[in-house]
Design an enzyme around this catalytic site. Structure first.
Site, PDB file in Angstrom:
ATOM      1  N   ALA A   1       6.579 -13.541  14.772  1.00 48.83           N
ATOM      2  CA  ALA A   1       6.868 -14.787  15.645  1.00 48.83           C
ATOM      3  C   ALA A   1       8.097 -15.129  15.971  1.00 48.83           C
ATOM      4  O   ALA A   1       8.143 -15.525  17.016  1.00 48.83           O
ATOM      5  CB  ALA A   1       5.915 -15.905  14.952  1.00 48.83           C
TER       6      ALA A   1
ATOM      7  N   GLY B   1       0.352 -14.667  29.569  1.00 52.11           N
ATOM      8  CA  GLY B   1       0.248 -14.880  28.040  1.00 52.11           C
ATOM      9  C   GLY B   1       0.732 -16.280  27.419  1.00 52.11           C
ATOM     10  O   GLY B   1       1.666 -16.438  27.443  1.00 52.11           O
TER      11      GLY B   1
ATOM     12  N   VAL C   1      -5.511 -10.616  33.963  1.00 53.91           N
ATOM     13  CA  VAL C   1      -4.588  -9.796  34.965  1.00 53.91           C
ATOM     14  C   VAL C   1      -5.243  -8.495  34.701  1.00 53.91           C
ATOM     15  O   VAL C   1      -5.293  -7.948  33.416  1.00 53.91           O
ATOM     16  CB  VAL C   1      -3.024  -9.997  34.031  1.00 53.91           C
ATOM     17  CG1 VAL C   1      -2.120  -8.856  35.004  1.00 53.91           C
ATOM     18  CG2 VAL C   1      -2.527 -11.405  34.355  1.00 53.91           C
TER      19      VAL C   1
ATOM     20  N   GLU D   1      -3.013 -10.743   2.698  1.00 58.24           N
ATOM     21  CA  GLU D   1      -3.471 -12.169   2.778  1.00 58.24           C
ATOM     22  C   GLU D   1      -5.047 -12.222   2.674  1.00 58.24           C
ATOM     23  O   GLU D   1      -5.681 -12.918   2.187  1.00 58.24           O
ATOM     24  CB  GLU D   1      -3.257 -12.959   4.160  1.00 58.24           C
ATOM     25  CG  GLU D   1      -1.690 -13.246   4.170  1.00 58.24           C
ATOM     26  CD  GLU D   1      -1.393 -13.789   5.787  1.00 58.24           C
ATOM     27  OE1 GLU D   1      -0.176 -14.069   5.904  1.00 58.24           O
ATOM     28  OE2 GLU D   1      -2.159 -13.539   6.578  1.00 58.24           O
TER      29      GLU D   1
ATOM     30  N   ASP E   1       5.575  -9.307  20.970  1.00 62.55           N
ATOM     31  CA  ASP E   1       4.718  -8.064  20.396  1.00 62.55           C
ATOM     32  C   ASP E   1       4.602  -6.954  21.326  1.00 62.55           C
ATOM     33  O   ASP E   1       4.660  -5.553  20.682  1.00 62.55           O
ATOM     34  CB  ASP E   1       3.557  -8.496  19.612  1.00 62.55           C
ATOM     35  CG  ASP E   1       3.672  -9.101  18.492  1.00 62.55           C
ATOM     36  OD1 ASP E   1       4.703  -9.696  18.302  1.00 62.55           O
ATOM     37  OD2 ASP E   1       2.537  -9.539  18.064  1.00 62.55           O
TER      38      ASP E   1
ATOM     39  N   GLY F   1       0.932 -16.943  23.940  1.00 62.83           N
ATOM     40  CA  GLY F   1       1.315 -16.878  22.788  1.00 62.83           C
ATOM     41  C   GLY F   1       2.398 -17.362  22.192  1.00 62.83           C
ATOM     42  O   GLY F   1       3.049 -18.262  23.245  1.00 62.83           O
ATOM     43  N   PHE F   2       2.812 -17.232  21.280  1.00 63.29           N
ATOM     44  CA  PHE F   2       4.350 -17.707  20.763  1.00 63.29           C
ATOM     45  C   PHE F   2       5.339 -17.424  21.818  1.00 63.29           C
ATOM     46  O   PHE F   2       6.316 -18.253  22.413  1.00 63.29           O
ATOM     47  CB  PHE F   2       4.651 -16.729  19.500  1.00 63.29           C
ATOM     48  CG  PHE F   2       4.279 -17.469  18.233  1.00 63.29           C
ATOM     49  CD1 PHE F   2       4.075 -18.803  17.865  1.00 63.29           C
ATOM     50  CD2 PHE F   2       3.198 -16.715  17.560  1.00 63.29           C
ATOM     51  CE1 PHE F   2       3.709 -19.380  16.695  1.00 63.29           C
ATOM     52  CE2 PHE F   2       2.548 -17.156  16.411  1.00 63.29           C
ATOM     53  CZ  PHE F   2       2.696 -18.433  16.087  1.00 63.29           C
TER      54      PHE F   2
END
Lengths: 460, 460
Positions: free
Chosen positions: A333, A20, A88, A179, A316, A22-23
């Protein structure tokens, strides 16, 4: 045969496989750049996505590339890191192997950071009618649906059908839902104001539906209250304590005080629920780790899996319960980033035979944006803001967090432009349109047919 | 029922229906903004696309939105113009009707400007293996294939497979083919240079295959020669007088001097042939107009269809033979734009009972770009340039032609950035990946498996 590997065969370095980009995963990779390890970063995609601004792609103010950065270019000068684009499919903890589509790869330490997605609470059949916002493809699909709805409304001749196209329902009043609702309201009231001839985009109704008693549930009551007011001010109709019991392409069924009613709409956006990557359960099956209902993996205080000190789950996907104030840690995050840095330190200290650090989450507070000059920020203690100041803070912080200077520049430029002009220039309707049904009727087009017809007479 | 129409019923203005929001159709609509007419612009998409820069989206230096402008926002202040997003499915010239999906619309004058696409010369089965470049979706698909090829090359362990992934074949050495070949060469030699660990992107081979005797066939021999040299200088392997006789996902068959041979490759891009929108034939069936093999509609000197003075066909769809120097007129933007302005004048003069203008194509010359600081320009007579100067001219002219100031700014910024950094930040691999086959083998990943295997031992 691969030279770089042959050369290393006698003293192969400790290999850290990260799943991954991501962050969490990207931060872990970067934090290992000076460590005596070989890092292998595996991601399905070839880019890092700046999730917090994805809704701006979904609403046509930014382009996908503005909030994405190719993983290889971020890591191109980190010589101890190799990127692999691939899926994966499983784990073999006993042989310390990650199984991929068509191959497998050995790890000395494994960091699983495959993130989470939204959950339909067992109603996956709703997904087609109510897409969620997690990937670039989700964003462009949602963008197409929002703008197509106005296009089709313009084509309908029956006012009832027009009204259905102009009903927008956003499910879930967490940050993403808020949002989206704010942005759609602004699209209808400002961006498209002059663009249509038969309809008025300002007649659009934007509903924000929340099962709980307030918007932004995780915020203090006064900030939730402020967010609610700010939403109503820009024309969002907020329905609290309201459950969604059914969703189709032509209506949603809402339940409030035990009473159900149907709202006709062609555009439903899903912003509720959380569901960890399926890799969580796959890993749990092999390691006996605990997973909760949404599939989050319960981790030890050092983010590893009990009994498998060489396997870490962060971001997450992880359920971290060892924080006295916040348990479990939220899926945001800052948590992902701090866990990424932390596990990198743990691995390095082990290799260097030093005593491992302990994880302590530093909570800098949270903020959510609602729309133009509207936001809420909770920086803890007595530091609570809302409205313009909170919005400026939100803009600044997100600006600075975007990966790559180029994108910061482009985003700043487009935000400035958008703020001054209300224009949303990235509002392209692209991708296959199979999801978007045609208007029921288009007699609107034959209104001027020369052969006398009721619908004809009108305009002649 | 629609008020705006009811109000007009007694003195309905002359209605001009325009099919297609490309260079020709959009220009015609704009040119009618002061005319006493009602303009209805129909397009499948909600945006105008700046085709000349589409290859830069396909190669990851620009985002789709940078070269697109929503038709409604371009026309939002032109009150006599209405946009309809929808598909035209047929014509009824006798009743002056355009038939759309689910509806029909009456016209007093009709302008058909639905453009053209590439042609596989009867081998439509090649399309899946060799996508052409016409739409935003084509561009993002091609982008995904180019960058995926490098990703998969990195994953292969067998050098032969790696080499196959690093072979790129572009078919057709017209402007688009030359642009694509130049850009792919630059990606391999510069943009990705530091990004891979197992392969070197600079080992990629980029083949530009052309059936004719020279590149940029419509240019003068010296400019074609110069273009060829510039292509070779940046590492493109040009194969002239070479036919493509077969294309699959794993090889292309090339025929040169009657001798066929197979080149293994996983990435073939199609930049050959022209095929007018199918609307051309549909229109011809109803009007008896002549269409040539690629489906272009032969038009009268005033761009109308013989026998149907109220139906005009312009742009890439039209075959215009009434020009003494160039016959037929080439399918380029300047022709489309000038024809758009012209037919608008014809219609206006008819309404105003003035004598109609006559069409005279003003040829300002042509230019094609090859890559960084490489291009050719033919401005007629003795005004011929190549290399850096031609490239600067190309950049400037295209910059200025882009619709919307915002996009000019964004494009300028990204070009500047790209020129300095060689970076291509929009190189996202998005969309469904069903088209992209997986690497044959990925033993590369188990090279470090602990269980002794030949491929294992290597790296331990």
């Amino acid at each position: 045969m691969n030279d770089s590997l042959i050369l290393r065969q006698n003293n192969r370095p400790h290999r850290v496989v990260i799943i991954g980009g991501g962050f969490a995963g990207l931060k872990a990779a970067r934090a290992l750049r000076k460590a005596p390890v070989e890092v292998v970063l595996i991601d399905k995609r070839n880019f890092h996505l700046f999730q917090p601004l994805l809704y701006q792609v979904a609403t046509g103010s930014l382009s996908p590339a503005n909030i994405s950065a190719p993983l290889r270019s971020i890591l191109s000068h980190q010589k101890n890191c190799r990127c692999i684009m691939g899926n994966v499919t499983g784990f073999d903890p006993d042989n310390k192997m990650v199984i991929m589509d068509g191959g497998q790869i050995y790890y000395d330490s494994l960091i699983v950071a495959a993130g989470a997605s939204h959950s339909y609470f067992g109603h996956n059949e709703w997904e087609e009618a109510a897409p969620g916002l997690k990937t670039i493809e989700d964003a462009t699909e949602i963008r197409a649906r929002i703008y197509s709805a106005f296009e089709f409304a313009e084509r309908e001749s029956d006012p009832a059908d027009t009204a259905e196209w102009l009903n927008f329902v956003i499910v879930g009043a967490g940050p993403t839902g808020v949002e989206l609702a704010g942005a759609v309201a602004e699209i209808a009231r400002n961006s498209l104001k002059h663009d249509f001839r038969r309809i008025s985009s300002t007649h659009a109704k934007i509903y924000l539906v929340e099962a709980g008693p307030k918007v932004l549930g995780m915020y203090t009551d006064d900030l939730s209250e402020s967010a609610l007011k700010q939403l109503q001010k820009i024309g969002v109709i907020v329905r609290l304590n309201t459950m969604v019991t059914d969703i189709t392409r032509s209506y949603v069924t809402l339940k409030h005080d035990g009473q159900e009613d149907r709202m006709p709409t062609r555009t439903v956006l899903w912003a509720a629920g959380v569901q960890a990557s399926p890799l969580g359960r796959l890993l749990a099956e092999k390691t006996g780790a605990k997973v909760d209902r949404p599939g989050l993996v319960e981790v030890a205080a050092d983010c590893s899996i009990p009994g498998y000190p060489d396997i870490f789950v962060i971001g997450d996907m992880a359920r971290y319960l060892h924080d006295e104030k916040l348990k479990p840690l939220p899926g945001v995050a800052p948590v992902a980033v701090q866990q990424g840095t932390f596990v990198a330190k743990v691995i390095t200290s082990r290799i260097q035979k030093k005593s491992p650090p302990t994880f302590k989450y530093k909570d800098y507070g949270k903020m959510a944006t609602i729309g133009r000059a509207a936001a809420v920020a909770d920086l803890g203690k007595n530091l609570k803001f809302s409205g313009f100041l909170a919005w400026m803070m939100w803009l600044f912080i997100h600006m600075m967090e975007i990966v790559s200077f180029r994108n910061r520049l482009l985003v700043l430029l487009q935000w400035g432009w958008h703020y001054l002009s209300y224009d949303r220039a990235a509002r392209l309707i692209t991708g296959d349109d199979t999801h978007t049904p045609l208007p029921k009727t288009q007699v609107a087009h034959s209104e001027a047919a020369p052969t006398p017809q009721p619908s004809t007479v009108v305009s002649r």
